[in-house]
Design a protein around this motif. Structure first.
Motif, PDB file in Angstrom:
ATOM      1  N   UNK A  66       0.861  -1.179   0.000  1.00  0.00           N
ATOM      2  CA  UNK A  66       0.000   0.000   0.000  1.00  0.00           C
ATOM      3  C   UNK A  66       0.907   1.242   0.000  1.00  0.00           C
ATOM      4  N   UNK A  67       1.421   1.630  -1.181  1.00  0.00           N
ATOM      5  CA  UNK A  67       2.374   2.739  -1.218  1.00  0.00           C
ATOM      6  C   UNK A  67       1.715   4.079  -0.954  1.00  0.00           C
ATOM      7  N   UNK A  68       2.498   4.988  -0.431  1.00  0.00           N
ATOM      8  CA  UNK A  68       2.098   6.396  -0.326  1.00  0.00           C
ATOM      9  C   UNK A  68       2.628   7.108  -1.562  1.00  0.00           C
ATOM     10  N   UNK A  69       2.148   8.294  -1.802  1.00  0.00           N
ATOM     11  CA  UNK A  69       2.647   9.085  -2.921  1.00  0.00           C
ATOM     12  C   UNK A  69       4.167   9.223  -2.802  1.00  0.00           C
ATOM     13  N   UNK A  70       4.861   8.948  -3.893  1.00  0.00           N
ATOM     14  CA  UNK A  70       6.311   9.089  -3.924  1.00  0.00           C
ATOM     15  C   UNK A  70       7.088   7.874  -3.462  1.00  0.00           C
ATOM     16  N   UNK A  71       6.410   6.823  -3.022  1.00  0.00           N
ATOM     17  CA  UNK A  71       7.095   5.609  -2.580  1.00  0.00           C
ATOM     18  C   UNK A  71       7.160   4.582  -3.703  1.00  0.00           C
ATOM     19  N   UNK A  72       8.280   3.908  -3.782  1.00  0.00           N
ATOM     20  CA  UNK A  72       8.431   2.800  -4.721  1.00  0.00           C
ATOM     21  C   UNK A  72       8.297   1.491  -3.947  1.00  0.00           C
ATOM     22  N   UNK A  73       8.147   0.409  -4.673  1.00  0.00           N
ATOM     23  CA  UNK A  73       8.117  -0.910  -4.045  1.00  0.00           C
ATOM     24  C   UNK A  73       9.412  -1.134  -3.263  1.00  0.00           C
ATOM     25  N   UNK A  74      10.522  -0.737  -3.843  1.00  0.00           N
ATOM     26  CA  UNK A  74      11.815  -0.941  -3.169  1.00  0.00           C
ATOM     27  C   UNK A  74      11.927  -0.121  -1.889  1.00  0.00           C
ATOM     28  N   UNK A  75      11.265   1.040  -1.835  1.00  0.00           N
ATOM     29  CA  UNK A  75      11.252   1.807  -0.584  1.00  0.00           C
ATOM     30  C   UNK A  75      10.595   1.002   0.531  1.00  0.00           C
ATOM     31  N   UNK A 139      -6.779  -7.880   3.104  1.00  0.00           N
ATOM     32  CA  UNK A 139      -6.613  -9.233   3.636  1.00  0.00           C
ATOM     33  C   UNK A 139      -5.142  -9.423   3.982  1.00  0.00           C
ATOM     34  N   UNK A 140      -4.872  -9.720   5.239  1.00  0.00           N
ATOM     35  CA  UNK A 140      -3.492  -9.990   5.672  1.00  0.00           C
ATOM     36  C   UNK A 140      -3.333 -11.484   5.899  1.00  0.00           C
ATOM     37  N   UNK A 141      -2.231 -12.018   5.383  1.00  0.00           N
ATOM     38  CA  UNK A 141      -1.889 -13.429   5.490  1.00  0.00           C
ATOM     39  C   UNK A 141      -0.583 -13.523   6.285  1.00  0.00           C
ATOM     40  N   UNK A 142      -0.664 -13.486   7.622  1.00  0.00           N
ATOM     41  CA  UNK A 142       0.524 -13.299   8.455  1.00  0.00           C
ATOM     42  C   UNK A 142       1.516 -14.460   8.474  1.00  0.00           C
ATOM     43  N   UNK A 143       1.154 -15.625   7.912  1.00  0.00           N
ATOM     44  CA  UNK A 143       2.168 -16.684   7.798  1.00  0.00           C
ATOM     45  C   UNK A 143       3.329 -16.195   6.939  1.00  0.00           C
ATOM     46  N   UNK A 149       3.807  -5.401   4.678  1.00  0.00           N
ATOM     47  CA  UNK A 149       2.423  -5.888   4.682  1.00  0.00           C
ATOM     48  C   UNK A 149       1.794  -5.707   6.055  1.00  0.00           C
ATOM     49  N   UNK A 150       2.584  -5.899   7.111  1.00  0.00           N
ATOM     50  CA  UNK A 150       2.081  -5.619   8.467  1.00  0.00           C
ATOM     51  C   UNK A 150       1.715  -4.144   8.589  1.00  0.00           C
ATOM     52  N   UNK A 151       2.558  -3.275   8.023  1.00  0.00           N
ATOM     53  CA  UNK A 151       2.310  -1.830   8.067  1.00  0.00           C
ATOM     54  C   UNK A 151       1.031  -1.485   7.299  1.00  0.00           C
ATOM     55  N   UNK A 152       0.872  -2.064   6.117  1.00  0.00           N
ATOM     56  CA  UNK A 152      -0.326  -1.797   5.312  1.00  0.00           C
ATOM     57  C   UNK A 152      -1.587  -2.236   6.054  1.00  0.00           C
TER      58      UNK A 152
END
Length: 190
Positions: A66-75, A139-143, A149-152
């Protein structure tokens, strides 16, 4: 990637994947759709909503970034980059928590292809279209442990416009490991 893997080049970036999604929706003249994003696809799906948000009635982020404006996947998911590389190689193995059935692991590994590096490096340009969608499910899949993903999921839990679900029995690719469960959730979320 996948059926388009023969098109791999240094020119493929996040905008390419955003256009892939938006163009399909626009050219097929789709409306009142439920846009579903899994994992990395949270980045291009968020960008596509900037173009097609008026055609989308609901979204479901399945263990998705769940990116914010200006964030890349690598960020959000830092990883090393080989100098001069145009792609990340396809994985040769999957984390032990990815799937419970070895047949699923073998099938997935037979399908994965290199990921164009530009898709992970280009920052998202977002103005808030994702947040304007009326019906949103995460939907979070914590396994599958990943801080981004925890942050999102935590961001969505703190925003009452999102419905947050958790599946503690599936690995990251619930659509393969528990397709009936996911289908039921998607039908209700749409």
């Amino acid at each position: 990637m996948a059926e388009r893997s023969h098109l791999l080049s240094k020119d493929i970036n996040l905008d390419t994947h955003i256009s892939d999604i938006a163009n399909l929706v626009e050219w097929e003249d789709l409306t009142d759709i439920c846009l579903v994003a899994h994992s990395y696809a949270g980045c291009p799906a968020s960008g596509a909503l900037e173009r097609i948000g008026n055609r989308v009635s609901s979204i479901v982020w399945v263990d998705a970034i769940k990116p914010a404006d200006g964030q890349s996947f690598r960020d959000l998911v830092p990883f090393p980059i080989e100098e001069g590389a145009i792609s990340r190689p396809a994985p040769k193995a999957l984390p032990p928590t990815a799937f419970s059935d070895p047949k699923d692991v073998a099938w997935v590994l037979s399908k994965v292809t290199p990921q164009p590096i530009g898709t992970w490096l280009q920052p998202a340009k977002l103005s808030g279209a994702r947040e304007k969608v009326a019906k949103k499910t995460y939907i979070r899949l914590p396994k599958f442990q990943l801080a981004a993903l925890d942050k999102a999921a935590a961001e969505c839990k703190s925003d009452n416009s999102w419905t947050v679900l958790e599946n503690t029995t599936s690995g990251h690719s619930v659509m393969i490991g528990e397709p009936d469960w996911l289908t039921d959730v998607l039908v209700k979320a749409a």
